[in-house]
Design a protein around this motif. Structure first.
Motif, PDB file in Angstrom:
ATOM      1  N   GLN A 205      40.375  42.776  46.472  1.00 23.19           N
ATOM      2  CA  GLN A 205      41.804  42.592  46.222  1.00 23.19           C
ATOM      3  C   GLN A 205      42.242  43.207  44.901  1.00 23.19           C
ATOM      4  O   GLN A 205      41.443  43.393  43.978  1.00 23.19           O
ATOM      5  N   ASP A 206      43.534  43.518  44.827  1.00 24.39           N
ATOM      6  CA  ASP A 206      44.126  44.109  43.627  1.00 24.39           C
ATOM      7  C   ASP A 206      44.744  43.002  42.779  1.00 24.39           C
ATOM      8  O   ASP A 206      45.773  42.424  43.130  1.00 24.39           O
ATOM      9  N   THR A 208      45.742  43.457  39.629  1.00 25.56           N
ATOM     10  CA  THR A 208      46.460  44.049  38.493  1.00 25.56           C
ATOM     11  C   THR A 208      47.952  43.719  38.520  1.00 25.56           C
ATOM     12  O   THR A 208      48.643  43.897  37.522  1.00 25.56           O
ATOM     13  N   GLN A 261      39.529  44.583  36.393  1.00 24.43           N
ATOM     14  CA  GLN A 261      40.484  45.482  37.015  1.00 24.43           C
ATOM     15  C   GLN A 261      41.606  45.885  36.060  1.00 24.43           C
ATOM     16  O   GLN A 261      42.125  46.988  36.120  1.00 24.43           O
TER      17      GLN A 261
END
Length: 265
Positions: A205-206, A208, A261
């Motif tokens: 998953q992102d 950020t 990340q």
């Protein structure tokens, strides 16, 4: 400077009640802080200190003067017997502060960045786990820690001790699961719930973007509301015989993946 030598002193009895009883802390809006580092962090965190009690055999007047740095705080010299009555820890430093609690309701939470990283812990009960979570949050310098459906008084001496004062360094809010979900959605913060159902490995998953990582207890996990309202449910792949880990450990893994990340910004 006042001096109190007797454990039968009315004020000392009131402080013992603050140490031992959550109900008294909530009623009075006061709590005790023990230890040099903890008091220093509370002052840095803009907590209002009503008074400081010190045992001069363990903590000198000079050290106390440097600590409070000319702030107008009542100072009380106490005897060994009084200090031992008030002290929670076996390793003593000779200083105890009486401080005012803060209002941590979710409605008062302020975020100062457009891409906040938030940790939500639902219904944690063990003070040691809460303290460990707060230490991890401080180490990662995340934007907020939110405790949903709190079961334990935030100013429990065990939480202050196990967090080594990080209860004062974090931006902390509390509220019901329903109110917290509403807050996150109103602020367009993605919700990543650590739950087995309908989940994917966390590292896919992102994190950020505006992110809330949500963890539950080992015994009961997260409530259904977090599953159905998640942007994505996530898991930490397990390779052993059991399917769960300590909540503070899980929180650390997830938070520092998000920090990785974000290149630790």
């Amino acid at each position: 400077m006042k001096t109190i030598l007797s454990t039968q002193n009315k004020y000392i009895k009131e402080l013992v009640s603050l140490k031992d009883k959550s109900r008294q802390r909530k009623k009075s809006g006061l709590f005790l802080i023990e230890g040099v580092r903890e008091v220093s962090l509370a002052l840095k965190g803009n907590y209002t200190i009503r008074s400081i009690l010190f045992y001069p055999e363990l903590f000198s007047v000079e050290a106390l003067t440097n600590l409070i740095n000319n702030t107008k705080i009542e100072v009380i010299e106490i005897s060994k017997e009084v200090y031992e009555k008030l002290a929670y820890r076996s390793t003593t430093e000779g200083i105890i502060a009486v401080a005012e609690t803060k209002n941590h309701d979710i409605s008062n939470l302020t975020l100062t960045t457009k891409t906040p990283l938030i940790l939500v812990a639902e219904a944690p009960e063990k003070p040691g786990n809460i303290g460990a979570i707060l230490r991890t949050a401080d180490a990662a310098n995340i934007d907020a820690v939110i405790i949903a459906n709190p079961k334990t008084d935030l100013y429990n001496p065990n939480i202050i001790r196990s967090s080594v004062g990080c209860v004062f360094t974090n931006n902390i809010a509390t509220g019901s699961t329903e109110a917290i979900i509403a807050f996150l959605k109103a602020n367009n913060i993605n919700i990543y719930s650590a739950i087995l159902q309908e989940s994917v490995p966390y590292h896919t998953q992102d994190f950020t973007k505006p992110t809330a990582i949500v963890v539950g207890t080992e015994a009961t996990g997260l409530s259904e509301d977090w599953r159905v309202n998640a942007t994505q449910n996530i898991i930490i792949p397990m390779q052993g015989e059991i399917d769960s880990m300590n909540v503070s450990v899980a929180a650390g893994i997830l938070i520092f993946e998000a920090k990785r990340q974000r290149q630790f910004k």
